[in-house]
Scaffold this active site. Structure first.
Site, PDB file in Angstrom:
ATOM      1  N   HIS A  81      27.780  -6.392 -48.943  1.00  0.00           N
ATOM      2  CA  HIS A  81      27.051  -5.832 -47.828  1.00  0.00           C
ATOM      3  C   HIS A  81      25.670  -4.967 -48.502  1.00  0.00           C
ATOM      4  CE1 HIS A  81      29.844  -2.392 -49.059  1.00  0.00           C
ATOM      5  NE2 HIS A  81      28.748  -1.901 -48.852  1.00  0.00           N
ATOM      6  N   HIS A  83      23.004  -1.513 -48.074  1.00  0.00           N
ATOM      7  CA  HIS A  83      22.401  -0.003 -47.773  1.00  0.00           C
ATOM      8  C   HIS A  83      21.124  -0.154 -47.853  1.00  0.00           C
ATOM      9  CE1 HIS A  83      26.687   1.417 -47.949  1.00  0.00           C
ATOM     10  NE2 HIS A  83      26.781   0.505 -48.980  1.00  0.00           N
ATOM     11  N   GLU A  93      21.790   3.591 -52.838  1.00  0.00           N
ATOM     12  CA  GLU A  93      22.756   4.825 -52.751  1.00  0.00           C
ATOM     13  C   GLU A  93      22.904   5.588 -53.961  1.00  0.00           C
ATOM     14  OE1 GLU A  93      26.509   3.136 -50.769  1.00  0.00           O
ATOM     15  OE2 GLU A  93      25.491   4.436 -49.185  1.00  0.00           O
ATOM     16  N   HIS A 106      26.108  -4.096 -52.469  1.00  0.00           N
ATOM     17  CA  HIS A 106      27.525  -3.973 -52.959  1.00  0.00           C
ATOM     18  C   HIS A 106      28.274  -5.217 -52.802  1.00  0.00           C
ATOM     19  CE1 HIS A 106      26.882   0.820 -52.164  1.00  0.00           C
ATOM     20  NE2 HIS A 106      26.415   0.240 -53.322  1.00  0.00           N
TER      21      HIS A 106
HETATM   22  O1  LIG Z   1      29.860   1.455 -49.914  1.00  0.00           O
HETATM   23  S1  LIG Z   1      30.797   1.009 -50.802  1.00  0.00           S
HETATM   24  C1  LIG Z   1      32.333   0.283 -50.036  1.00  0.00           C
HETATM   25  C2  LIG Z   1      32.856  -0.422 -50.965  1.00  0.00           C
HETATM   26  C3  LIG Z   1      33.922  -1.038 -50.278  1.00  0.00           C
HETATM   27  C4  LIG Z   1      34.128  -1.061 -48.823  1.00  0.00           C
HETATM   28  O2  LIG Z   1      35.176  -1.728 -48.387  1.00  0.00           O
HETATM   29  C5  LIG Z   1      33.438  -0.408 -48.212  1.00  0.00           C
HETATM   30  C6  LIG Z   1      32.413   0.252 -48.910  1.00  0.00           C
HETATM   31  O3  LIG Z   1      31.465   0.882 -48.043  1.00  0.00           O
HETATM   32 ZN   LIG Z   2      28.229   0.033 -49.918  1.00  0.00          ZN
END
Ligand SMILES: OSc1ccc(O)cc1O
Ligand SMILES: [Zn+2]
Length: 248
Positions: A81, A83, A93, A106
């Site tokens: 995903h 940000h 972030e 991420h």
């Molecule tokens: O933003 S980091 C992050 C990492 C794993 C997850 O399942 C959700 C998250 O938001």
């Molecule tokens: Zn994330």
């Protein structure tokens, strides 16, 4: 002080994101190069979670994995995903030497060798490993364009659509050097279960492509439309943590 029911009451929290001061990181010659294998055939779907969108993978076997680096064993790819911010001025972030980037990717993996499920893995400090890739404004990114071309199908919260054959490796920079530290999810429930692996080279995204991210809705289809203009968490205290680097 009463009896502690959680580590936080006796120890400093290990929250994310943090700012990385490159002059204070510690080179660790024991850190190995990352082993990354992503099978495009394990891509499954695109889903709007309301605060972001996930590209999700088949994680019922070790088809796409992350290993070596700071890790013990191999971690299974689950989802990725992004940000972003309300303008190109901020959105990442993690912050590097005071510089905020316009977005951050991420790539989320979990320790399937040690834990029976992703939800169980989230309860342990060695449960998840997340690769963070910083995005900088540049040429349009063809791989990200492939995702953007499908965002219309998941415009509103809880919408999902099939999304397959995505070459995630094309979102990784050539330089695989990284910083690593122990931290948390940056969204609720902020569990302290993440080995963060932040790549030191940023990848490009165009300003127009970022604009499309901000066009996603956090509202569901029968609610008044409200855009996901930004979804990056504020910086958290580093406390006594030392950030290690894979290179000098
Ligand atoms: O933003 S980091 C992050 C990492 C794993 C997850 O399942 C959700 C998250 O938001
Ligand atoms: Zn994330």
């Amino acid at each position: 002080m009463g009896v502690s029911t959680s580590r936080n009451e006796h120890c400093r929290p290990l929250q994310s994101p943090i700012t990385i001061c490159t002059k204070k990181v510690k080179y660790d010659s024991c850190l190995k190069p990352l082993y990354i294998y992503y099978d495009p055939k394990s891509t499954r779907r695109l889903v709007n979670l309301g605060h972001c969108f996930n590209v999700e993978y088949d994680d019922t076997s070790d088809r796409s994995v992350l290993g070596e680096g700071p890790l013990i064993g191999y971690y299974r790819l689950r989802q990725f995903h992004f940000h972003w911010g309300s303008s190109d001025k901020d959105g990442s972030e993690h912050v590097i030497d005071g510089q905020e980037y316009p977005a951050e990717l991420h790539i989320v993996h979990w320790n399937a060798q040690k834990y029976p499920s992703f939800n169980e893995a989230m309860k342990h400090p060695d449960g998840l490993a997340v690769i963070g890739v910083l995005l900088k404004i540049g040429e349009p990114n063809p791989a990200i364009q492939n995702i953007i071309d499908n965002l219309d199908q998941v415009k509103t919260k809880d919408k999902e659509c099939p999304f397959t054959q995505f070459n995630l490796s094309s979102l990784l920079p050539n330089d695989r050097n990284y910083w690593t530290y122990q931290g948390s999810l940056t969204t609720s429930p902020y569990l302290e279960c993440v080995t963060w692996i932040i790549l030191q080279e940023a990848i490009p995204i165009s300003s127009d492509q970022l604009h499309h991210f901000r066009g996603l809705l956090c509202s569901s289809e029968n609610e008044d439309p409200s855009f996901i203009l930004e979804n990056h968490r504020a910086l958290q205290p580093l406390a006594a943590r030392v950030i290690r680097s894979s290179c000098k």
